[in-house]
Design a protein around this motif. Structure first.
Motif, PDB file in Angstrom:
ATOM      1  N   MET A 102       0.805  -1.203   0.000  1.00 47.04           N
ATOM      2  CA  MET A 102       0.000   0.000   0.000  1.00 47.04           C
ATOM      3  C   MET A 102       0.848   1.269   0.000  1.00 47.04           C
ATOM      4  O   MET A 102       0.693   2.155  -0.805  1.00 47.04           O
ATOM      5  CB  MET A 102      -0.878  -0.011   1.258  1.00 47.04           C
ATOM      6  N   ALA A 103       1.794   1.281   0.941  1.00 47.19           N
ATOM      7  CA  ALA A 103       2.523   2.533   1.145  1.00 47.19           C
ATOM      8  C   ALA A 103       3.492   2.806  -0.002  1.00 47.19           C
ATOM      9  O   ALA A 103       4.165   1.892  -0.485  1.00 47.19           O
ATOM     10  CB  ALA A 103       3.290   2.472   2.453  1.00 47.19           C
ATOM     11  N   HIS A 104       3.527   4.054  -0.447  1.00 49.96           N
ATOM     12  CA  HIS A 104       4.577   4.434  -1.365  1.00 49.96           C
ATOM     13  C   HIS A 104       5.883   4.439  -0.601  1.00 49.96           C
ATOM     14  O   HIS A 104       5.909   4.708   0.592  1.00 49.96           O
ATOM     15  CB  HIS A 104       4.350   5.866  -1.873  1.00 49.96           C
ATOM     16  N   THR A 105       6.949   4.134  -1.261  1.00 44.89           N
ATOM     17  CA  THR A 105       8.237   4.321  -0.590  1.00 44.89           C
ATOM     18  C   THR A 105       8.678   5.753  -0.846  1.00 44.89           C
ATOM     19  O   THR A 105       8.656   6.239  -1.976  1.00 44.89           O
ATOM     20  CB  THR A 105       9.279   3.354  -1.152  1.00 44.89           C
ATOM     21  N   LEU A 106       9.090   6.372   0.206  1.00 43.21           N
ATOM     22  CA  LEU A 106       9.428   7.791   0.089  1.00 43.21           C
ATOM     23  C   LEU A 106      10.926   7.962  -0.041  1.00 43.21           C
ATOM     24  O   LEU A 106      11.606   8.402   0.867  1.00 43.21           O
ATOM     25  CB  LEU A 106       8.909   8.561   1.291  1.00 43.21           C
ATOM     26  N   VAL A 124      12.383   9.872  -2.120  1.00 44.28           N
ATOM     27  CA  VAL A 124      12.745  11.165  -2.693  1.00 44.28           C
ATOM     28  C   VAL A 124      13.461  12.009  -1.633  1.00 44.28           C
ATOM     29  O   VAL A 124      13.005  12.090  -0.494  1.00 44.28           O
ATOM     30  CB  VAL A 124      11.487  11.910  -3.167  1.00 44.28           C
ATOM     31  N   PRO A 142      12.228  17.944  -1.867  1.00 43.44           N
ATOM     32  CA  PRO A 142      11.053  18.132  -2.705  1.00 43.44           C
ATOM     33  C   PRO A 142      11.350  18.718  -4.076  1.00 43.44           C
ATOM     34  O   PRO A 142      10.598  18.503  -5.002  1.00 43.44           O
ATOM     35  CB  PRO A 142      10.200  19.101  -1.885  1.00 43.44           C
ATOM     36  N   THR A 143      12.386  19.468  -4.214  1.00 45.49           N
ATOM     37  CA  THR A 143      12.530  20.199  -5.467  1.00 45.49           C
ATOM     38  C   THR A 143      13.512  19.587  -6.442  1.00 45.49           C
ATOM     39  O   THR A 143      13.519  19.937  -7.604  1.00 45.49           O
ATOM     40  CB  THR A 143      12.996  21.644  -5.199  1.00 45.49           C
ATOM     41  N   LEU A 195      13.821  16.956  -8.083  1.00 48.80           N
ATOM     42  CA  LEU A 195      13.378  16.229  -9.263  1.00 48.80           C
ATOM     43  C   LEU A 195      12.779  17.154 -10.312  1.00 48.80           C
ATOM     44  O   LEU A 195      12.683  16.811 -11.472  1.00 48.80           O
ATOM     45  CB  LEU A 195      12.330  15.186  -8.865  1.00 48.80           C
ATOM     46  N   GLU A 196      12.390  18.316  -9.859  1.00 46.10           N
ATOM     47  CA  GLU A 196      11.700  19.201 -10.778  1.00 46.10           C
ATOM     48  C   GLU A 196      12.709  20.051 -11.540  1.00 46.10           C
ATOM     49  O   GLU A 196      13.441  20.824 -10.952  1.00 46.10           O
ATOM     50  CB  GLU A 196      10.774  20.112  -9.994  1.00 46.10           C
ATOM     51  N   ASP A 254      14.462  22.917 -13.623  1.00 54.21           N
ATOM     52  CA  ASP A 254      14.249  24.359 -13.689  1.00 54.21           C
ATOM     53  C   ASP A 254      13.864  24.701 -15.126  1.00 54.21           C
ATOM     54  O   ASP A 254      14.701  24.990 -15.958  1.00 54.21           O
ATOM     55  CB  ASP A 254      15.543  25.068 -13.280  1.00 54.21           C
ATOM     56  N   VAL A 255      12.568  24.609 -15.392  1.00 53.88           N
ATOM     57  CA  VAL A 255      12.126  24.640 -16.780  1.00 53.88           C
ATOM     58  C   VAL A 255      12.130  26.030 -17.407  1.00 53.88           C
ATOM     59  O   VAL A 255      11.863  26.176 -18.585  1.00 53.88           O
ATOM     60  CB  VAL A 255      10.693  24.079 -16.906  1.00 53.88           C
ATOM     61  N   LYS A 270       9.213  26.186  -1.343  1.00 51.90           N
ATOM     62  CA  LYS A 270      10.400  25.699  -2.058  1.00 51.90           C
ATOM     63  C   LYS A 270      10.269  25.829  -3.566  1.00 51.90           C
ATOM     64  O   LYS A 270      10.515  24.876  -4.311  1.00 51.90           O
ATOM     65  CB  LYS A 270      10.655  24.224  -1.716  1.00 51.90           C
ATOM     66  N   ARG A 330       9.964  33.757 -10.264  1.00 57.29           N
ATOM     67  CA  ARG A 330       8.710  33.015 -10.432  1.00 57.29           C
ATOM     68  C   ARG A 330       7.495  33.848 -10.058  1.00 57.29           C
ATOM     69  O   ARG A 330       6.406  33.613 -10.565  1.00 57.29           O
ATOM     70  CB  ARG A 330       8.744  31.747  -9.588  1.00 57.29           C
ATOM     71  N   ARG A 386       2.497  24.353  -6.247  1.00 56.73           N
ATOM     72  CA  ARG A 386       3.200  24.987  -5.132  1.00 56.73           C
ATOM     73  C   ARG A 386       2.756  26.445  -4.974  1.00 56.73           C
ATOM     74  O   ARG A 386       2.573  26.933  -3.863  1.00 56.73           O
ATOM     75  CB  ARG A 386       4.717  24.955  -5.362  1.00 56.73           C
ATOM     76  N   ILE A 420       4.477  13.042  -5.044  1.00 59.28           N
ATOM     77  CA  ILE A 420       5.124  12.723  -3.775  1.00 59.28           C
ATOM     78  C   ILE A 420       5.784  13.970  -3.193  1.00 59.28           C
ATOM     79  O   ILE A 420       5.671  14.252  -2.005  1.00 59.28           O
ATOM     80  CB  ILE A 420       6.156  11.600  -3.966  1.00 59.28           C
ATOM     81  N   GLN A 421       6.429  14.733  -4.054  1.00 61.05           N
ATOM     82  CA  GLN A 421       7.071  15.961  -3.565  1.00 61.05           C
ATOM     83  C   GLN A 421       6.059  16.910  -2.947  1.00 61.05           C
ATOM     84  O   GLN A 421       6.294  17.478  -1.881  1.00 61.05           O
ATOM     85  CB  GLN A 421       7.782  16.680  -4.719  1.00 61.05           C
ATOM     86  N   SER A 434      -2.559   7.121   2.784  1.00 63.55           N
ATOM     87  CA  SER A 434      -1.693   6.460   3.754  1.00 63.55           C
ATOM     88  C   SER A 434      -0.456   7.301   4.048  1.00 63.55           C
ATOM     89  O   SER A 434       0.109   7.224   5.126  1.00 63.55           O
ATOM     90  CB  SER A 434      -1.292   5.082   3.245  1.00 63.55           C
ATOM     91  N   GLU A 435      -0.035   8.099   3.078  1.00 60.16           N
ATOM     92  CA  GLU A 435       1.149   8.926   3.295  1.00 60.16           C
ATOM     93  C   GLU A 435       0.893  10.069   4.263  1.00 60.16           C
ATOM     94  O   GLU A 435       1.739  10.445   5.058  1.00 60.16           O
ATOM     95  CB  GLU A 435       1.622   9.559   1.976  1.00 60.16           C
ATOM     96  N   HIS A 492      -1.765  -3.708  -5.398  1.00 61.66           N
ATOM     97  CA  HIS A 492      -0.616  -4.060  -4.600  1.00 61.66           C
ATOM     98  C   HIS A 492      -0.422  -5.535  -4.327  1.00 61.66           C
ATOM     99  O   HIS A 492       0.563  -6.139  -4.734  1.00 61.66           O
ATOM    100  CB  HIS A 492      -0.753  -3.331  -3.269  1.00 61.66           C
TER     101      HIS A 492
END
Lengths: 301, 334
Positions: free
Chosen positions: A1-5, A7, A10-11, A13-14, A16-17, B147, B154, B169, B198-199, B226-227, B267
């Motif tokens: 069930m749980a996502h694995t966190l 990451v 937070p930023t 992965l995004e 700088d577009v 963030k 921006r 955001r 997720i972020q 759940s998160e 799952h």
């Protein structure tokens, strides 16, 4: 069930577009596109020249627009320093056309401006208010819509009497319904969008939503439509003057000049065509510029 | 809600909320007697499929539903104020000040003709007044808080110039602009890519903890729930059918609907096995069946389910289920 966190931050992965030079405002990008549109630029310059000529008429015009001369009537182009000849009372035609631009341009712009404010406000009110408000406003507008615009303008100014002020009121009333409808449609499209609800959810009152969100989104379409009406207004105003309902002689006005010169069409047809040419050039310039502005504003990246 | 332990300080207390949409043709029973409590600093997740009344509950709480066609009954007490009887001025102060909302689709929830900065500034000044410059400083602060990289730049970007994640955001920054006590999030991650999701979740969780906000998080995604959740309330056809601490609900679901939801996730199965699905579809909210709304789809239905709406029972402390089957099992166990 749980996502694995897995990451980390937070930023990261995004991507700088946004390259630095892309950030620019809507109006800046409109201006950018206009600057790269030679047709619109050229005709915009012509309009500017016509407006400047009208404003500075006393300094530019070679003669007195009211000075008549019995011996100099309906003379051809270039006759004794009269560049495009003289009219039926011996007045210099170029001078009359330059002065005539003052009233003609005013009659082109002022009614549209009045109609934009009045019609735009009524349309927003109709589009955002309840069903009852909408019905009252829009059905009233429909009454005006039912008449052909020329007929309506003639009827109103005929009923109120001639003169510049009445002509202007008549034309404003002709354009108001159309602008009202445009702004009502645009408002109705905006009112149910998410950001209106989001604004309400962040505590904005109805007036703030109207002033900030609705007006901001509706102004573009209204402005585009209004700019296309300027040339129509010039033509209608000329038409009113032609029919004797607008400007009174000896005041110089393109439509009125066309009307009085038409009697001399067999004597000197070229002279008679000149006020018409002025109307034609001005209105086609406004049309093309309005097209260019619409094209520049339409693009939603 | 007898049986549950009432905490000393409730931020939000919804009692027996009923929302109906009345049109000439039909009456839609969107929410049918919802009881919910949220403490300060707690995250409550409302879980349910489309049309189960999750979003309507949130909108009723902010009184965003169109007044003419909506009938709202019950009591909503938020931070000591009776929300349903607030006058216009107080209501506007409440919205965005005391409670604010994050929307599902940030592209349409932001006004396309203004920069995101201008929109935040407008909201800040709406509530706090002050100069343009102060509001901009606050907006910049918020962008740093959520963030957003190169925040200064921006602020002057239009919504279409931002990526989906940045847009959301910015939306969050706007919602937090006046430090609300209660944050409503209406599927805020549904429109985003999985990685960005997720972020944004982590960000929301962190901000919620730092600012001590009570949060109601609406989703149909069990993983998301759940998160982020402390407590989960499962909604079906306008009723809360099961509610309890996140671990209880996920590990030990009692209500057949919740069990069905758990079984239908990708799952636990074998690769080859079909994913278990709950048979049938949600009921028509214009014609709700008598008795338990889930009965037509329920494999464990009893005779009583046909006649009456099940009353809440508590299989464990703080764990509520509205199901006759659960009640019967508890009876056997005792």
């Amino acid at each position: 069930m749980a996502h694995t966190l897995a990451v980390t931050t937070p930023t990261d992965l995004e991507p700088d577009v946004l390259p630095a030079n892309v950030v620019r405002g809507y109006w800046q990008s409109v201006a950018y596109r206009l600057r790269h549109d030679p047709v619109t630029l050229f005709f915009g310059m012509v309009i500017l020249l016509i407006i400047l000529a009208a404003i500075f008429a006393p300094w530019i015009a070679p003669y007195d627009p009211y000075k008549e001369s019995v011996i100099a009537r309906l003379k051809p182009f270039g006759w004794r320093g009269h560049l495009i000849g003289t009219d039926e009372l011996g007045r210099d035609l170029l001078t009359r056309i330059i002065y005539g631009g003052r009233i003609s341009l005013f009659m082109g712009l002022a009614p549209v401006a009045v109609a934009t404010v009045v019609g735009g406000a009524l349309g927003i009110l109709a589009g955002f208010g309840g069903r009852r408000v909408n019905t009252v406003i829009m059905r009233t507008m429909d009454v005006f819509y039912a008449f052909p615009s020329v007929l309506l303008a003639v009827a109103i100014s005929g009923a109120m009497g001639g003169g510049i002020a009445n002509g202007m009121i008549a034309l404003s009333m002709v354009f108001t319904p159309a602008l009202c409808r445009i702004s009502e449609t645009a408002t109705a499209q905006v009112r149910n969008l998410d950001f209106i609800e989001a604004a309400r959810a962040s505590g904005a009152g109805t007036f703030t939503i109207l002033r900030f969100h609705v007006l901001g989104n509706v102004l573009g379409p209204i402005f585009i439509y209004a700019s296309s009406l300027v040339s129509v207004s010039i033509l209608l105003a000329s038409g009113l003057s032609f029919l004797g309902l607008g400007v009174k002689p000896p005041e110089p006005d393109w439509g009125l000049m066309l009307s009085t010169l038409r009697q001399s069409i067999y004597v000197n047809p070229w002279i008679c065509a000149m006020p018409g040419a002025a109307i034609f050039i001005t209105s086609i310039c406004f049309n093309l510029v309005s097209d260019g502005i619409r094209a520049a504003m339409d693009v939603r990246m | 809600m007898d049986g549950s332990i009432m905490p000393t300080r409730m931020l939000l207390d919804i009692e027996d909320l009923t929302v109906r949409f009345v049109t000439r043709e039909a009456t839609v029973h969107a929410v049918n007697g919802v009881n919910l409590q949220v403490q300060a600093g707690e995250v409550l997740c409302i879980l349910g499929e489309s049309g189960s009344g999750k979003s309507v509950t949130l909108r009723a709480l902010m009184r965003l539903l169109p007044a003419g066609r909506t009938r709202i009954e019950g009591r909503i007490t938020l931070d000591g104020q009776d929300v349903l009887s607030l006058d216009r001025k107080r209501l506007q102060a409440m919205r965005g000040g005391l409670v604010s909302m994050i929307f599902q689709e940030p592209m349409t929830a932001l006004d396309p003709v203004y920069t995101v900065g201008a929109q935040i500034i407008e909201t800040v000044r709406q509530h706090r007044g002050g100069s343009q410059r102060d509001a901009r400083a606050r907006a910049l602060e918020l962008f740093e808080l959520v963030k957003i990289p190169s925040p200064e730049r921006r602020l002057d970007a239009y919504p279409h110039e931002l990526s989906g994640g940045l847009r959301q955001r910015a939306m969050i920054a706007m919602a937090l602009s006046c430090a609300p006590k209660l944050l409503l999030a209406d599927e805020p991650t549904t429109a985003l890519d999985a990685t960005v999701q997720i972020q944004v979740l982590i960000l929301l969780r962190r901000l919620q903890r730092e600012m001590g906000m009570g949060t109601i998080f609406v989703t149909h995604d069990l993983g998301v729930a759940s998160e982020i959740a402390d407590r989960i309330a499962v909604m079906y056809a306008g009723r809360i059918v099961e509610e309890g601490p996140v671990a209880d609900i996920l590990n030990n679901p009692k209500h057949p609907y919740t069990q069905g939801l758990m079984a239908s996730t990708v799952h636990a199965q074998d690769r080859q096995a079909d994913i278990a699905a709950i048979p049938g579809s949600p009921p028509d909210l214009r014609r709700l069946p008598a008795g338990c709304s889930f009965r037509p789809r329920c494999a464990a239905a009893l005779a009583a389910c046909r006649e009456r709406v099940p009353t809440p029972v508590f299989p464990a402390a703080n764990h509520m289920a509205r199901c006759f089957r659960v009640a019967a099992e508890m009876g056997e166990g005792a």
